[in-house]
Design an enzyme around this catalytic site. Structure first.
Site, PDB file in Angstrom:
ATOM      1  N   THR A  23       0.895  -1.235   0.181  1.00  0.00           N
ATOM      2  CA  THR A  23      -0.178   0.069   0.089  1.00  0.00           C
ATOM      3  C   THR A  23       0.941   0.991   0.027  1.00  0.00           C
ATOM      4  O   THR A  23       1.872   1.302   0.663  1.00  0.00           O
ATOM      5  CB  THR A  23      -1.102  -0.155   1.197  1.00  0.00           C
ATOM      6  OG1 THR A  23      -2.096   0.950   0.895  1.00  0.00           O
ATOM      7  CG2 THR A  23      -0.579   0.277   2.616  1.00  0.00           C
ATOM      8  N   CYS A  29      -2.983   7.977   7.052  1.00  0.00           N
ATOM      9  CA  CYS A  29      -3.737   6.734   6.861  1.00  0.00           C
ATOM     10  C   CYS A  29      -2.755   5.734   7.849  1.00  0.00           C
ATOM     11  O   CYS A  29      -1.715   5.905   7.850  1.00  0.00           O
ATOM     12  CB  CYS A  29      -4.077   6.347   5.655  1.00  0.00           C
ATOM     13  SG  CYS A  29      -5.041   7.352   4.603  1.00  0.00           S
ATOM     14  N   HIS A  46      -5.838  -0.540   4.584  1.00  0.00           N
ATOM     15  CA  HIS A  46      -5.281   0.811   4.415  1.00  0.00           C
ATOM     16  C   HIS A  46      -6.518   1.645   5.141  1.00  0.00           C
ATOM     17  O   HIS A  46      -7.271   2.267   4.302  1.00  0.00           O
ATOM     18  CB  HIS A  46      -4.877   1.116   2.948  1.00  0.00           C
ATOM     19  CG  HIS A  46      -4.283   2.345   2.996  1.00  0.00           C
ATOM     20  ND1 HIS A  46      -3.353   2.683   2.035  1.00  0.00           N
ATOM     21  CD2 HIS A  46      -4.616   3.792   3.503  1.00  0.00           C
ATOM     22  CE1 HIS A  46      -3.069   4.126   1.915  1.00  0.00           C
ATOM     23  NE2 HIS A  46      -3.684   4.603   2.682  1.00  0.00           N
TER      24      HIS A  46
END
Lengths: 160, 282
Positions: A23, A29, A46
């Site tokens: 990711t 995040c 994620h």
């Protein structure tokens, strides 16, 4: 080897030993990574935000956006592929923040607090983490070995 | 001198397409859309791009659209004008920008997401769509396009200063003698953009010093995109949030979190049409 990209607000699980879950560019995040080394099942989430109350409708359509709806789903999905909760290695990365002297936004910290709480509620302990600061991170999980690597923009790659 | 060299690079940038500037100017003085469409139709490139998008599977139209005047019925005036601005801007941003640790397409994604975020901000504030704001948001990092290779050369020193707590933009200025916002403002001026767009690009990290509210809005849009990590590279998280500006527009932390959800949704919907695919590993 093939790469499975986990998009923002999504999760992916696999038992393919040739796969790498990755990711990109987490910002504030957080990537939650689960891996069972015995059956070589792993997953990555994620997540964007701490709490599905921010937008319950979207949380139903896109549970991976939020820590409280995404983490249980990630866990269940790994278990469905044969992972055992007691064996799961839990690693967490992300939650960076811009310079914010007023502490007005603090979304990275809020995300991390929620992740810790929800993992704890599910009886999962964080084994390794790289969170906070002004770091923008990219995270990968190598399914054959369970190695989790974190790339910090401007600061190289390290193994968690 | 390095700064002179950088400024000479600015001169070498291809000029911003005249049609897009003309359209911006016409929208600014509220010219009738029919006249604007006629200007767009004079440019084969823009017309082709509009028709391509209009005839893409995304819209699922049963018949083929063959003119700008027809396209507006399906796309709406505002969206059509957006396409012109995006098409004009894309070529500057698409390449990789190694100084900022951005792979091919990443700076363009950041630009598009920021423009989308500025639309969402207008909606949340109960104001109408503003093409000048959309354009300023799209182009706010244009200075990076030129500065990236100089940042790459001085990166070690820049990052040392950033680690000591200095915002990235200030470190740029100290090490290179130029920062991406100042340079972006110069580029926008050279391209004859309206004053509010120049001002917004120049002060997007420092909105308190700006003459208009545009800089504050671009700042907020930029913060939202960087928080989501979209094209955040090695620098965006090392910039300051101006919370006074957020409060000044009456935005709460909850507003920002709600906007992040909306931003991700809307950005994804437009992404397939306008941007290139995600990166290629570490």
């Amino acid at each position: 080897m093939h790469q499975i990209v986990v998009d923002i607000g999504e999760y992916q699980v696999t038992d393919d030993p040739s796969a790498i879950l990755i990711t990109y560019s987490l910002g504030s995040c957080i990537a939650v990574v689960l891996y069972d080394p015995v059956v070589k099942v792993g997953g990555m989430l994620h997540l964007m935000l701490p709490d599905s109350e921010i937008n319950p409708l979207r949380a139903r359509e896109r549970p991976g956006m939020f820590a409280d709806t995404g983490i249980p789903l990630l866990l269940e999905s790994c278990e469905r592929l044969g992972a055992e909760k007691s064996r799961l290695q839990v690693k967490v990365a992300g939650g960076g923040e811009m310079l914010d002297s007023s502490g007005f936004f603090r979304i990275g910290k809020r995300n991390y607090a929620a992740v810790r709480r929800i993992l704890w509620q599910h009886g999962l302990m964080i084994r390794a983490q790289d969170v906070g600061g002004n770091a923008n991170r990219t995270v990968s999980l190598e399914m054959a070995t369970g190695k989790v690597k974190v790339k910090i923009s401007g600061d190289g790659i390290k193994e968690l | 001198m390095k700064v002179e060299e950088i400024l000479s690079k600015v001169q070498q940038l291809p000029p911003f397409p005249q049609v897009a500037l003309k359209v911006l100017e016409m929208v600014g003085r509220e010219a009738p859309f029919k006249e604007i469409a006629r200007v767009i139709e004079l440019d084969e490139g823009f017309t082709a791009e509009i028709l391509k998008i209009c005839n893409s599977p995304f819209f699922g139209l049963s018949r083929k659209i063959s003119s700008v005047q027809e396209a507006v019925v399906y796309l709406g005036e505002k969206y059509l004008l957006e396409i012109v601005t995006r098409t004009a801007s894309k070529k500057y941003f698409e390449a990789a920008h190694r100084g900022y640790d951005l792979q091919r397409g990443e700076l363009w994604r950041h630009a598009v997401a920021c423009a989308v975020a500025s639309d969402l901000l207008q909606e949340r504030l109960g104001r109408g769509k503003d093409l000048a704001l959309f354009t300023a948001s799209l182009l706010h990092d244009i200075g990076k396009v030129v500065l990236s290779s100089y940042v790459a050369d001085g990166l070690k020193e820049i990052l040392e200063r950033v680690r000591a707590g200095k915002p990235f933009i200030e470190a740029e200025k100290e090490v290179i003698g130029m920062d991406h916002a100042t340079l972006g403002g110069m580029i926008a001026k050279r391209w004859n953009f309206p004053e509010e767009i120049i001002d917004a690009i120049l002060y997007h990290h420092n909105p308190k010093e700006a003459k208009t509210e545009y800089a504050a809005k671009v700042h907020i849009a930029d913060v939202l995109c960087s928080t989501l990590g979209i094209g955040a590279g090695n620098d965006e998280l090392s910039e300051k949030i101006d919370s006074e500006v957020l409060k000044g527009l009456g935005l709460s932390g909850k507003d920002l979190m709600e906007m992040l959800v909306e931003l991700q949704d809307r950005y994804e919907k437009t992404q397939s049409l306008f941007t290139t695919e995600q990166g290629d590993g570490f």
